[in-house]
Scaffold this motif. Sequence first.
Motif, PDB file in Angstrom:
ATOM      1  N   ASN A 107       8.160  11.910   9.466  1.00  0.00           N
ATOM      2  CA  ASN A 107       8.059  12.071   8.100  1.00  0.00           C
ATOM      3  C   ASN A 107       9.102  11.009   7.389  1.00  0.00           C
ATOM      4  O   ASN A 107      10.331  11.121   7.912  1.00  0.00           O
ATOM      5  N   ARG A 139       0.203   3.790   7.322  1.00  0.00           N
ATOM      6  CA  ARG A 139       1.244   4.963   7.515  1.00  0.00           C
ATOM      7  C   ARG A 139       0.329   5.823   8.563  1.00  0.00           C
ATOM      8  O   ARG A 139      -0.680   6.200   8.629  1.00  0.00           O
ATOM      9  N   HIS A 190       5.953   5.315   8.114  1.00  0.00           N
ATOM     10  CA  HIS A 190       5.470   5.274   6.869  1.00  0.00           C
ATOM     11  C   HIS A 190       4.524   3.687   6.767  1.00  0.00           C
ATOM     12  O   HIS A 190       4.086   3.538   5.908  1.00  0.00           O
ATOM     13  N   ASN A 199      10.200   5.592  10.593  1.00  0.00           N
ATOM     14  CA  ASN A 199       9.649   6.952   9.946  1.00  0.00           C
ATOM     15  C   ASN A 199       8.191   7.237   9.955  1.00  0.00           C
ATOM     16  O   ASN A 199       7.674   8.220   9.430  1.00  0.00           O
TER      17      ASN A 199
END
Length: 226
Positions: free
Chosen positions: A226, A173, A164, A162
């Motif tokens: 995201n 991130r 992150h 994702n």
Amino acid sequence: MKDSVKHLLLALSILVWIPVASAAGDPQAGAEKVAVCAACHGQDGNSPAPTFPKLAGLGEAYLYKQLQDIQAWSNASGADKETTGRAVPQMTGMLSGLNDQDLQDIAAFYASQTIQLTGAQEMQVRVNSGEQVDGLALGERIYRAGNPESGVPACMGCHLPNGHGNPPAGFPRLSGQYPEYIETQLRAFRAGERTNDGDSMMMRMAAKHLSDYEIEAVANYIGGLN
């Protein structure tokens, strides 16, 4: 299959061996120390323009190390500047007078903030054959699988599916960051102009065989994660 295993092992070895500066900052104290930073990076770490990176939510250990490296470069003189820290000319003098606790507090504050997502764009990129291909699809492929033919590892091996990142390991991130900034940093790592990625040179090695169109595509794709 052998190539897939090789790239997985590379990603895992990076996770194990990267040196990370410890950080133990106070975000509340840091909030009172970012007035100068806010002019370019925004009060909450969401910069208003891609010229300056978003700092919100990047991870305390990563931010602390970058502040240390930038300060070290800024304080160096002469030939030492070529081998010290991280060169960011726009930050010259900006961290002067700050002690280590100040840097930790600033890192803790920005790490505690929420990044505002940038988003990806539909795009076409021209590959070496001259063919126009779907840039988002290419970017996703590079991010998730790398390019086994040229030896490019998957980005998600360190920055997670994702985007992150892995804050304890010091991997920032990426999701939500400006694609233009990511593209600039990948080109800098590829050219050896940014060298503060540790003795393993993990980002320089990862970017070494990326083509211009792959960098453009993966940077755009990351902006929409995201």
